[in-house]
Design a protein around this motif. Structure first.
Motif, mmCIF file in Angstrom:
data_model
loop_
_atom_site.group_PDB
_atom_site.id
_atom_site.type_symbol
_atom_site.label_atom_id
_atom_site.label_comp_id
_atom_site.label_asym_id
_atom_site.label_seq_id
_atom_site.Cartn_x
_atom_site.Cartn_y
_atom_site.Cartn_z
ATOM 1 N N LYS A 93 23.537 63.382 56.154
ATOM 2 C CA LYS A 93 24.831 63.952 56.614
ATOM 3 C C LYS A 93 24.784 65.745 56.668
ATOM 4 C CE LYS A 93 26.766 60.266 57.560
ATOM 5 N NZ LYS A 93 26.571 59.560 59.067
ATOM 6 N N ARG A 94 23.696 66.117 55.927
ATOM 7 C CA ARG A 94 23.363 67.388 55.779
ATOM 8 C C ARG A 94 22.037 67.857 55.902
ATOM 9 N NH1 ARG A 94 24.565 70.163 50.392
ATOM 10 N NH2 ARG A 94 23.217 71.668 51.293
ATOM 11 N N PRO A 95 21.525 69.121 56.237
ATOM 12 C CA PRO A 95 20.040 69.350 56.398
ATOM 13 C C PRO A 95 19.284 69.124 54.943
ATOM 14 C CG PRO A 95 21.494 71.090 57.195
ATOM 15 C CD PRO A 95 22.445 70.130 56.426
ATOM 16 N N ILE A 96 18.167 68.616 55.091
ATOM 17 C CA ILE A 96 17.395 68.018 53.803
ATOM 18 C C ILE A 96 15.994 68.643 54.072
ATOM 19 C CG2 ILE A 96 16.423 66.322 52.421
ATOM 20 C CD1 ILE A 96 19.494 66.690 52.248
ATOM 21 N N PRO A 97 15.428 69.332 53.341
ATOM 22 C CA PRO A 97 13.821 69.763 53.355
ATOM 23 C C PRO A 97 13.088 68.405 53.455
ATOM 24 C CG PRO A 97 14.826 70.753 51.543
ATOM 25 C CD PRO A 97 16.030 69.822 51.850
ATOM 26 N N ARG A 98 12.064 68.554 54.625
ATOM 27 C CA ARG A 98 11.202 67.403 54.805
ATOM 28 C C ARG A 98 9.759 67.471 54.664
ATOM 29 N NH1 ARG A 98 11.702 66.718 61.318
ATOM 30 N NH2 ARG A 98 10.087 65.145 60.760
ATOM 31 N N LEU A 99 9.442 68.413 53.841
ATOM 32 C CA LEU A 99 7.875 68.628 53.539
ATOM 33 C C LEU A 99 7.425 68.253 52.336
ATOM 34 C CD1 LEU A 99 7.860 72.725 54.900
ATOM 35 C CD2 LEU A 99 7.266 70.562 56.132
ATOM 36 N N GLY A 100 8.047 67.146 51.962
ATOM 37 C CA GLY A 100 7.558 66.557 50.693
ATOM 38 C C GLY A 100 6.109 65.897 50.697
ATOM 39 N N GLY A 101 5.683 65.429 52.173
ATOM 40 C CA GLY A 101 4.355 64.808 52.435
ATOM 41 C C GLY A 101 3.505 65.964 52.174
ATOM 42 N N VAL A 102 3.628 67.214 52.452
ATOM 43 C CA VAL A 102 2.569 68.397 52.430
ATOM 44 C C VAL A 102 1.811 68.140 51.110
ATOM 45 C CG1 VAL A 102 2.144 70.620 52.376
ATOM 46 C CG2 VAL A 102 4.051 69.696 54.014
ATOM 47 N N PHE B 183 7.533 62.106 44.173
ATOM 48 C CA PHE B 183 8.293 62.426 45.431
ATOM 49 C C PHE B 183 9.349 61.401 45.625
ATOM 50 C CE2 PHE B 183 8.974 60.426 49.372
ATOM 51 C CZ PHE B 183 9.467 61.416 50.132
ATOM 52 N N PHE B 184 9.104 60.113 45.147
ATOM 53 C CA PHE B 184 10.058 59.130 45.193
ATOM 54 C C PHE B 184 11.420 59.423 44.348
ATOM 55 C CE2 PHE B 184 11.994 55.249 43.516
ATOM 56 C CZ PHE B 184 12.440 54.440 44.729
ATOM 57 N N THR B 185 11.025 60.191 43.082
ATOM 58 C CA THR B 185 12.259 60.551 42.218
ATOM 59 C C THR B 185 13.034 61.592 43.069
ATOM 60 O OG1 THR B 185 10.558 60.217 40.516
ATOM 61 C CG2 THR B 185 12.796 61.504 40.154
ATOM 62 N N MET C 284 9.722 63.145 53.070
ATOM 63 C CA MET C 284 8.199 63.149 53.152
ATOM 64 C C MET C 284 7.928 63.581 54.650
ATOM 65 S SD MET C 284 6.375 59.530 53.591
ATOM 66 C CE MET C 284 7.116 58.697 52.121
ATOM 67 N N GLY C 285 8.819 63.497 55.544
ATOM 68 C CA GLY C 285 8.320 63.942 56.842
ATOM 69 C C GLY C 285 7.151 63.041 57.447
ATOM 70 N N ASP C 286 6.961 63.388 58.621
ATOM 71 C CA ASP C 286 5.455 62.876 59.102
ATOM 72 C C ASP C 286 4.336 63.153 58.420
ATOM 73 O OD1 ASP C 286 7.397 61.769 61.266
ATOM 74 O OD2 ASP C 286 6.016 62.548 62.909
ATOM 75 N N THR C 287 4.259 64.352 57.736
ATOM 76 C CA THR C 287 2.859 64.704 57.095
ATOM 77 C C THR C 287 2.760 63.526 56.115
ATOM 78 O OG1 THR C 287 3.399 66.913 57.438
ATOM 79 C CG2 THR C 287 1.770 66.451 55.904
ATOM 80 N N GLY C 288 3.679 63.221 55.356
ATOM 81 C CA GLY C 288 3.485 62.130 54.234
ATOM 82 C C GLY C 288 3.545 60.673 54.814
ATOM 83 N N SER C 289 4.419 60.327 55.772
ATOM 84 C CA SER C 289 4.233 59.115 56.285
ATOM 85 C C SER C 289 2.863 58.766 56.876
ATOM 86 C CB SER C 289 5.108 58.667 57.277
ATOM 87 O OG SER C 289 5.357 59.612 58.252
ATOM 88 N N LEU C 290 2.446 59.669 57.855
ATOM 89 C CA LEU C 290 1.074 59.500 58.410
ATOM 90 C C LEU C 290 -0.017 59.548 57.267
ATOM 91 C CD1 LEU C 290 1.371 62.061 61.511
ATOM 92 C CD2 LEU C 290 1.668 59.549 61.329
ATOM 93 N N THR C 291 -0.045 60.335 56.228
ATOM 94 C CA THR C 291 -0.857 60.311 55.213
ATOM 95 C C THR C 291 -1.056 58.877 54.558
ATOM 96 O OG1 THR C 291 -0.746 62.613 54.896
ATOM 97 C CG2 THR C 291 -1.704 61.226 52.990
ATOM 98 N N LEU C 292 0.011 58.333 54.281
ATOM 99 C CA LEU C 292 0.217 56.985 53.373
ATOM 100 C C LEU C 292 -0.324 56.165 54.381
ATOM 101 C CD1 LEU C 292 3.671 57.290 51.564
ATOM 102 C CD2 LEU C 292 1.253 57.905 50.721
ATOM 103 N N GLY D 116 1.928 66.459 41.106
ATOM 104 C CA GLY D 116 3.278 66.170 42.178
ATOM 105 C C GLY D 116 4.696 66.846 41.379
ATOM 106 N N SER D 117 4.804 66.540 40.204
ATOM 107 C CA SER D 117 5.863 67.102 39.623
ATOM 108 C C SER D 117 6.120 68.449 39.686
ATOM 109 C CB SER D 117 5.889 66.443 38.156
ATOM 110 O OG SER D 117 5.929 65.179 38.060
ATOM 111 N N ILE D 118 4.752 69.280 39.498
ATOM 112 C CA ILE D 118 4.773 70.733 39.690
ATOM 113 C C ILE D 118 4.940 71.381 41.160
ATOM 114 C CG2 ILE D 118 2.992 72.841 39.388
ATOM 115 C CD1 ILE D 118 2.063 71.087 36.909
ATOM 116 N N ILE D 119 4.274 70.717 41.940
ATOM 117 C CA ILE D 119 4.163 71.151 43.188
ATOM 118 C C ILE D 119 5.329 71.010 44.078
ATOM 119 C CG2 ILE D 119 2.895 71.036 45.782
ATOM 120 C CD1 ILE D 119 0.331 70.398 43.906
ATOM 121 N N ILE D 120 6.020 69.748 43.904
ATOM 122 C CA ILE D 120 7.268 69.499 44.772
ATOM 123 C C ILE D 120 8.264 70.379 44.544
ATOM 124 C CG2 ILE D 120 8.785 67.676 45.204
ATOM 125 C CD1 ILE D 120 6.618 65.634 44.966
#
Length: 374
Positions: A45-54, A214-216, A231-239, A18-22
């Protein structure tokens, strides 16, 4: 001892992967501008990447498969037990996760209508009864023990969809869904270790391992430096789907001990570790139904929104909700272990939760009135 060492190695491997891929997912998201844009309902308040759950599903699949294979090679795996049901359960789990992973990525990238997501969730949840996993006993809750298959199978599907959505909907502030899931997975992992169901314990701690990096980034990452990710929906649906799998697996009555003689009710144990997201979804859905609003249209009435409206910062809201969850969970586990009636404990939990929410509403109302006066 050897099994525990393998589980620990799998846990560490998931953290490393996870530390390598994220960070690489962050780079791709920033270059391709794959952001979660802020709006009136969202906290950031600003755009944030949302693909952590991938990252979650590939790391979970790779790490779990590798270390289960290692157990097989060193002769530390009960192949007969695994073939008697474990393989089927894990393969159906992977099938359901694959469907949710695909629909989650599509939603995070281009958006998917809720009806389509809901349909995929139902299909994925239906894999559990096909694998032989059903809620077939209530262990005395509301005076109910054995549940016939005609009720247990649809209830199992409903429960899996409910838990999956509960994790998805509680994902409203940094670290909330991931931390609640991490604690629940750790508790379930320990339970499976005690039951000596090592494959499931390994899977649970691999999930905990991938959540940690991811939490970090999610909680402590600096958005201005491009080090923050959702994490986006990809992460929350997986968990959510994995948690529903573990809950159903643990709650399924196998007949090894009479249900009436069990000290700890699996139903209440699982309810206690998922109490906050579960009761929050019920409260929000009932409120929307009462007000004549769409049950699936997002709003700002979840528990984390209440804490923000009371003046808490996102970080303090996260800590407060976690403490509240831990308190209710400990109360439930202790009272059930001491032999309290399951139904009484369940009712107390619901009443305490309802009372806290009414108190939160009063605090919010007083705060708004004071703001108007000033």
């Amino acid at each position: 001892m050897q099994n525990m060492c393998i589980i620990f190695a799998a846990f560490v491997t998931a953290i490393i992967l996870g530390s390598i891929i994220i960070p690489n997912i962050l780079i791709i998201s920033l270059r391709k501008r794959l952001f979660d844009e802020p709006d009136a309902r969202k906290v950031h308040k600003r755009p944030i990447p949302r693909l952590g759950g991938v990252t979650f599903f590939p790391v979970i699949l790779c790490t779990s498969s590798f270390f289960i294979a290692v157990r097989f090679l060193i002769g530390n795996l009960d192949v007969t037990q695994l073939l008697n049901g474990g393989v089927t359960e894990l393969l159906f789990l992977i099938s359901g996760l694959t469907l949710l992973y695909v629909i989650g990525i599509a939603d995070d990238l281009i958006g998917v209508r809720y009806r389509k997501k809901f349909l995929v969730q139902i299909i994925s949840a239906s894999f559990f009864p096909l694998a032989g996993l059903t809620i077939n006993n209530f262990y005395g809750l509301f005076g109910i023990y054995e549940i016939p298959a005609c009720i247990g199978i649809p209830f199992t599907v409903l429960l899996a969809v409910f838990i999956t959505n509960a994790i998805n909907l509680i994902d409203g502030i940094d670290g909330l869904a991931s931390s609640l899931s991490m604690i629940a997975l750790a508790v379930l992992g320990i339970i499976f270790m005690i039951k000596e169901e090592w494959e499931y314990a390994l899977l649970a701690f691999v999930c905990v391992g991938i959540i940690i990096p991811f939490f970090t980034y999610n909680v402590f990452g600096n958005a201005d430096r491009g080090r923050k990710i959702f994490m986006g929906d990809t992460g929350s649906l997986t968990l959510g789907y994995i948690l529903s799998f573990f809950v159903i697996k643990y709650c399924m009555y196998t007949g090894s001990v009479p249900a009436e003689n069990l000290i700890d009710s699996p139903i209440l144990v699982c309810f206690s570790i998922l109490l906050v997201p579960s009761l929050d979804v019920v409260r929000v859905v009932l409120r929307r139904a009462r007000n004549g609003k769409s049950l699936f249209k997002p709003d700002k009435t979840h528990i984390h929104h209440k804490f923000l409206d009371m003046g808490f910062s996102p970080r303090k809201a996260l800590i407060s909700i976690q403490l509240m969850s831990a308190g209710l969970c400990l109360f439930t586990l202790i009272t059930v272990h001491q032999g309290w009636d399951d139904t009484l404990v369940f009712i107390i939990d619901v009443l305490v939760w309802s009372g806290l929410n009414l108190w939160f509403d009063k605090v919010i109302k007083m705060r708004r009135n004071n703001s108007v006066i000033k």
